[in-house]
Design an enzyme around this catalytic site. Structure first.
Site, PDB file in Angstrom:
ATOM      1  N   ALA A 612       0.935  -1.528   0.002  1.00  0.00           N
ATOM      2  CA  ALA A 612      -0.169   0.015  -0.520  1.00  0.00           C
ATOM      3  C   ALA A 612       0.526   1.124  -0.044  1.00  0.00           C
ATOM      4  O   ALA A 612       1.627   1.275   0.909  1.00  0.00           O
ATOM      5  CB  ALA A 612      -0.982  -0.143   1.283  1.00  0.00           C
ATOM      6  N   ASP A 729      15.105   9.484   2.033  1.00  0.00           N
ATOM      7  CA  ASP A 729      13.839   9.045   3.045  1.00  0.00           C
ATOM      8  C   ASP A 729      14.616   7.732   2.925  1.00  0.00           C
ATOM      9  O   ASP A 729      14.137   6.254   2.248  1.00  0.00           O
ATOM     10  CB  ASP A 729      12.923   9.389   2.587  1.00  0.00           C
ATOM     11  CG  ASP A 729      12.070   8.167   3.252  1.00  0.00           C
ATOM     12  OD1 ASP A 729      12.415   8.309   4.605  1.00  0.00           O
ATOM     13  OD2 ASP A 729      10.832   7.799   3.171  1.00  0.00           O
TER      14      ASP A 729
HETATM   15  P1  AMP Z   1       6.254   2.435  -1.810  1.00  0.00           P
HETATM   16  O1  AMP Z   1       4.655   3.374  -2.553  1.00  0.00           O
HETATM   17  O2  AMP Z   1       7.075   2.377  -2.896  1.00  0.00           O
HETATM   18  O3  AMP Z   1       6.658   1.987  -0.753  1.00  0.00           O
HETATM   19  O4  AMP Z   1       4.677   1.366  -2.160  1.00  0.00           O
HETATM   20  C1  AMP Z   1       4.684  -0.081  -1.327  1.00  0.00           C
HETATM   21  C2  AMP Z   1       5.383  -1.317  -0.947  1.00  0.00           C
HETATM   22  O5  AMP Z   1       4.779  -1.507  -1.849  1.00  0.00           O
HETATM   23  C3  AMP Z   1       6.615  -1.333  -0.329  1.00  0.00           C
HETATM   24  O6  AMP Z   1       6.911  -1.484   1.382  1.00  0.00           O
HETATM   25  C4  AMP Z   1       7.329  -2.522  -1.041  1.00  0.00           C
HETATM   26  O7  AMP Z   1       6.113  -4.262  -0.233  1.00  0.00           O
HETATM   27  C5  AMP Z   1       5.722  -2.851  -2.217  1.00  0.00           C
HETATM   28  N1  AMP Z   1       6.079  -2.543  -4.007  1.00  0.00           N
HETATM   29  C6  AMP Z   1       6.573  -1.157  -4.583  1.00  0.00           C
HETATM   30  N2  AMP Z   1       7.061  -1.135  -5.487  1.00  0.00           N
HETATM   31  C7  AMP Z   1       7.569  -2.587  -5.524  1.00  0.00           C
HETATM   32  C8  AMP Z   1       8.415  -3.702  -6.636  1.00  0.00           C
HETATM   33  N3  AMP Z   1       8.651  -2.803  -7.771  1.00  0.00           N
HETATM   34  N4  AMP Z   1       8.331  -5.225  -6.579  1.00  0.00           N
HETATM   35  C9  AMP Z   1       8.015  -5.817  -5.370  1.00  0.00           C
HETATM   36  N5  AMP Z   1       7.228  -4.395  -4.153  1.00  0.00           N
HETATM   37  C10 AMP Z   1       6.973  -3.442  -4.516  1.00  0.00           C
END
Ligand code: AMP
Length: 967
Positions: A612, A729
């Site tokens: 999320a 960050d």
């Molecule tokens: P973010 O909004 O980028 O913090 O994404 C939220 C969560 O989605 C992250 O903590 C990951 O668990 C998952 N996530 C985001 N981008 C990716 C990606 N490129 N590949 C796999 N999981 C992802």
């Protein structure tokens, strides 16, 4: 005469013949085993007997049947009504299966006029149980039931008939049986509907479904779902017929990459096999020269020292670097005109590739100085990309030494620089002095950082025209890069070859073969020094050295970077660009247009929510766009109801990410902006966020791998700092890990950067700062720079070494800031190499100008990885501090009440059962345990063993103080 006077069929041993399809039974008269309480009408029976219950016992159980036999009477109208039968909402069509006996009218003397041999089946729908109120008018006739076989005086014939009651729509219904003057018994009534059973067809699962469609529809369309690890372009559907059969499946589910179909499931590819695409194909055997991954491989990564060229399919084999070209010869037909021809033979080992090409490097040496020949010498047809094994050299000048280096290249040569410390190549060998019987030689190695300069060399030489059948080589091991060889024959040419030796004594791939000749007579002047090819060039002497340089990096190991988070497998060009803040664009949409490619939403398939984000869910999915290889992607979505500002903030991440191209930075595949639901599509990182990845492997990974992981992150951060991008960050939760265990920096954005982060704390000026990761100057006066990113990198290093532990544990943000301000720093995690902890402390220097920069960090980590012994010295570790072990007490300050409370406090709860099973149930017993006892109860992982042992040590030692942050 009544029918009941006949023996009951069951007493004959005749069982019911139950026909009909599968389905849920709504009513079963026989199975109920008790009085059914069905209503008979007329209520008053008197002399006019209607339906009556007949009870019999069989093997101790009671059987109830209904019978009627008023054959001598006129105008019979006897009703038997069932209790209220509840309907299942979708079951609009039910089956009524009846078993009954009807007696032959001819067997009744004189009753044949009024005797009947049929009865009627009625039904009446209702939304509620109406109890005993009964009105004939509410019933609709379903059918007249006639027996196929009539029971005569002595012979019992059981009939089975099934009728359908259709178009039911209310909550339930009643059935009723109208007798109009027959002598009969109703032995069984079974009411059921049919279903298509739950099934898996073409890898799609369909639930159990009531047969047939709605009112008057023969087919019911049913949506299915692909089984786990399967996907389909079109959502799978199938039809359930009225007869409870499945027909016409639509939409194929196919196993995802890494899985193959086995018995209606998608099973992981077995170790040594892989599957790259969504298909129903079986997993394929890993091609040659690849590493065998455990299971579920999407592709097989290349084995050490083997590579795939950028254009090679990831499904194909890997190839090695070619060995050196052989037998380099210079032919000197027109030397006087400054021309010669170089020719050579292809390498012995092409590394399994056919795209071998050659490059020729020409260097001019005057005295000790060598320099590239540049434009001054012509090489035809070209100096590189030669497919042929020859090159014509012209415009050579007299009196000069020329060194020609021929290298073999192939599609994988770009990986050559990834080599690990094989000794560097010897680039030039020089004749410093010579006499009739001696030659003085020296040579140099190509400066190649960070491989240290070799300290030893192996020199091999022999006479050039050794006419003997046996060639004699002389081998010398030398401590320096020069030598004087005496006792040679006058006027004789010798061939020399030098190899640099690694510290372990392994000869480097590098080698050269040079020819030098001793003098035939005492020299008169410099101009007639050593004539090898004749003094034909303008009557002057020309010494030509032909050097064949092996591709020294051939088969070089990459172990120092692998297996975790290799910093980069591909050559990274140093970015010349600097990062452009998308907010500097008047119209942020222009920034998106410039830095991200637009994807059509139909090319993106979402499969599963994986996370999320602040703006909406993150999905795993497939990107299948024309001209691109189909592959797994992560899809960030923007939830509905967003404002234009939110949309732009959301897309700003893509505008930033799209500017980066580095192996350790998450790659943007593209964006969907032209449709209602905006999306950001990035490469998919199978192992998710680094903090979680590490927590799940607590104590299970060696330092070497952890340092490899940091090296990858540092390489990504170096790239960002080179681009003048400040991340702000950087934290393990914002690093993603892929299937190859490479680490990539993610989470870019502008205003969202910190708002998205749950660790962010609001500051008085309104922004949000993740206190425990942020440098003091950035907290104090928002001085965010690459140096503040370095501080955060130090915290990430700590998180990595502590397997995802929360920095400063449960201290409050305020306590953390106070501690930092008072010059306290996080202590070394358990088993942390001293050099690594020293680097962390450097990253946390108060004076930001004194902190190392990312290039320094990358090279330091590189150095540590190249000499694994450097990781052996472990930093001082205080178990009570570093794994936050309260010395004698639980979280509330009281001594641990139980072994499980203690285990929980050190995050080792998984061993609770081991302790219990071994009979260690009190803390006193725990305190008696020795390392061997811990091992014996089943704690095998060294990291876990240590954690538990250290904790016990801490529990025993109550005297030392808890010096949490003393540096
Ligand atoms: P973010 O909004 O980028 O913090 O994404 C939220 C969560 O989605 C992250 O903590 C990951 O668990 C998952 N996530 C985001 N981008 C990716 C990606 N490129 N590949 C796999 N999981 C992802």
């Amino acid at each position: 005469m009544t029918l009941s006077s006949l023996p009951h069929p069951l007493l004959y041993g005749i069982d019911y013949i139950l026909t009909g399809g599968v389905g849920d039974v709504l009513l079963d008269m026989r199975a109920s085993g008790s009085e059914l309480g069905w209503l008979t009408w007329p209520y008053e029976q008197g002399s006019k007997q209607g339906w009556e219950v007949v009870q019999r016992s069989l093997n101790g159980s009671q059987l109830y049947t209904y019978s009627v036999c008023n054959v001598g009477e006129h105008e019979q109208d006897n009703w038997l009504r069932t209790t209220f039968i509840q309907r299942r909402p979708s079951a609009s069509r039910i089956f009524v299966e009846l078993q009954f006996i009807v007696r032959d009218c001819n067997s009744f003397d004189g009753s044949s006029l009024t005797c009947k041999e049929t009865f009627n089946l009625f039904s009446s729908e209702s939304d509620a149980d109406i109890g005993t109120s009964f009105r004939k008018g509410q019933f609709k006739k379903v059918a007249t039931i006639a027996p196929d076989e009539i029971t005569s005086r002595n012979e019992l014939r059981i009939n089975t008939e099934t009728r359908v009651v259709e178009s039911l729509s209310r909550k339930g219904f009643y059935l009723a049986f109208q007798d109009i003057g027959a002598c009969m018994a109703l032995l069984s009534v079974r009411v059921y509907y049919k279903t298509c059973p739950a099934t898996i067809k073409s890898l799609a699962a369909f639930p159990e479904t009531v047969a047939g469609g709605g009112v008057n529809q023969a087919l019911r369309e049913v949506a299915g779902a692909c089984v786990e690890n399967a996907v389909s372009e079109e959502s799978p559907r199938i039809y359930c017929t009225m007869d409870g059969e499945w027909v016409v499946p639509v939409g194929q589910c196919q196993c995802m990459p890494g899985y193959e179909a086995v018995n209606d499931t998608c099973r992981d590819c077995q170790p040594g096999f892989f599957k790259a695409f969504v298909s129903n194909d079986a997993c394929e055997l890993c091609p040659v020269n690849t590493k065998l991954l455990s299971s579920g491989a999407l592709f097989c990564p290349c084995a050490e020292d083997f590579y795939r060229a950028p254009d090679d399919p990831t499904t194909g084999p890997c190839s090695g670097l070619p060995s050196a070209p052989r037998e380099l010869v210079a032919t000197t037909t027109q030397l006087a005109a400054g021309k010669l021809q170089l020719s050579w033979s292809p390498p012995e080992d092409t590394g399994g590739r056919s795209d071998i090409s050659y490059s020729v490097e020409c260097r001019r040496c005057e005295g000790t100085a060598c320099q590239p020949c540049g434009e001054k010498v012509r090489l035809e047809p070209a100096s590189s990309g030669l497919m042929d094994t020859r090159v014509a050299v012209s415009e050579l000048e007299p009196h000069l030494n020329y060194t020609f280096t021929v290298e073999a290249h192939s599609g994988v040569s770009l990986f050559a620089s990834q080599g690990t410390p094989h000794p560097p190549k010897v680039t030039s060998m020089r004749l410093d002095e010579r006499s009739l019987t001696s030659l003085s030689l020296s040579w140099a190695v190509a400066p190649r950082r960070p491989v240290p300069q070799p300290t030893r060399y192996k020199l091999t030489y022999r006479k050039k025209d050794d006419n003997l059948d046996v060639t004699t080589y002389t081998v010398l091991i030398l401590e320096k890069s020069s030598v004087q060889i005496s006792d040679l024959s006058p006027g004789t040419a010798y061939l020399f070859r030098v190899q640099a030796l690694s510290p372990e004594g392994n000869p480097g791939g590098s080698s050269i073969e040079d020819e030098f000749e001793t003098l035939t007579e005492v020299p008169l002047s410099q101009s007639n020094t050593g004539v090898i090819f004749g003094a034909a060039v303008g009557g002057a002497a020309m010494l030509m050295i032909v050097v064949v340089v092996l591709l020294i990096r051939k088969r070089s190991a990459t172990t120092l970077f692998s297996p975790l988070c290799p910093s980069s497998f591909f050559k990274q060009l140093k970015p010349l660009k600097t990062y452009v803040d998308p907010h500097t664009y008047e119209d942020p949409n222009m920034a998106i247009l410039k830095f991200a490619s637009e994807i059509h939403p139909s090319h993106v398939t979402k499969q599963k929510v994986i996370g999320a984000g602040e703006f909406g869910e993150v999905y795993r999915g497939i990107l299948k766009a024309p001209g691109r290889k189909e592959g797994a992607v992560a899809i960030k979505t923007l939830k509905p109801g967003y404002s234009e500002k939110q949309r732009q903030d959301f897309l700003s991440e893509a505008s930033i990410m799209g500017q980066f191209s580095h192996q350790n930075i998450i790659r943007l595949e593209g964006v969907v902006t032209k449709f209602k639901h905006a999306m950001i599509v990035t490469e998919y990182m199978e192992n998710g966020a680094l903090d979680k990845y590490l927590k799940d492997r607590d104590g299970e990974m060696p330092s070497f791998q952890l340092v490899g992981m940091m090296h990858g992150i540092a390489a990504g951060m170096k790239y960002l700092s080179d681009m003048s991008y400040v991340h702000r960050d950087l934290a393990a939760r914002n690093i993603l890990v892929n299937n190859n265990l490479e680490c990539k920096v993610s989470d870019f954005g502008l205003s969202r950067v910190l708002e998205d982060d749950p660790e962010g704390t609001y500051t008085t000026s309104g922004g949000k700062i993740p206190i425990r990761w942020t440098a003091p100057e950035a907290i104090a006066y928002r001085k965010f720079t690459s140096a503040s990113d370095v501080w955060s990198f130090g915290i990430v290093m700590w998180e990595v070494m502590a397997f995802g532990e929360r920095p400063y544990w449960d201290m409050s943000n305020c306590e953390v800031m106070k501690a930092i301000n008072e010059a306290f720093r996080l202590p070394a995690p358990m088993d942390c190499p001293s050099a690594v902890y020293q680097l962390m402390l450097q990253c946390w220097l108060q004076d930001r100008s004194k902190r190392p920069r990312f290039p320094d960090i990358v090279s330091l980590l590189d150095k540590l990885l190249r000499s694994p012994e450097s990781l052996k010295a472990i930093a001082d570790f205080d178990p009570r501090v570093s794994i936050r072990l309260p010395s004698t007490s639980g979280s509330d300050g009281l001594p641990f009440r139980s072994v499980s409370e203690w285990l929980e406090s050190i995050k080792m709860s998984q061993y609770s059962e081991n302790f219990t099973c071994a009979g260690v149930v009190t803390m006193d017993q725990v305190l008696q345990m020795k390392n061997v006892d811990i091992k014996n109860i089943g704690v095998r992982l060294p990291g876990h063993l240590k954690r538990i042992a250290y904790s016990i040590l801490g529990l025993k030692d109550q005297t030392s103080t808890l010096s949490v942050f003393a540096v």
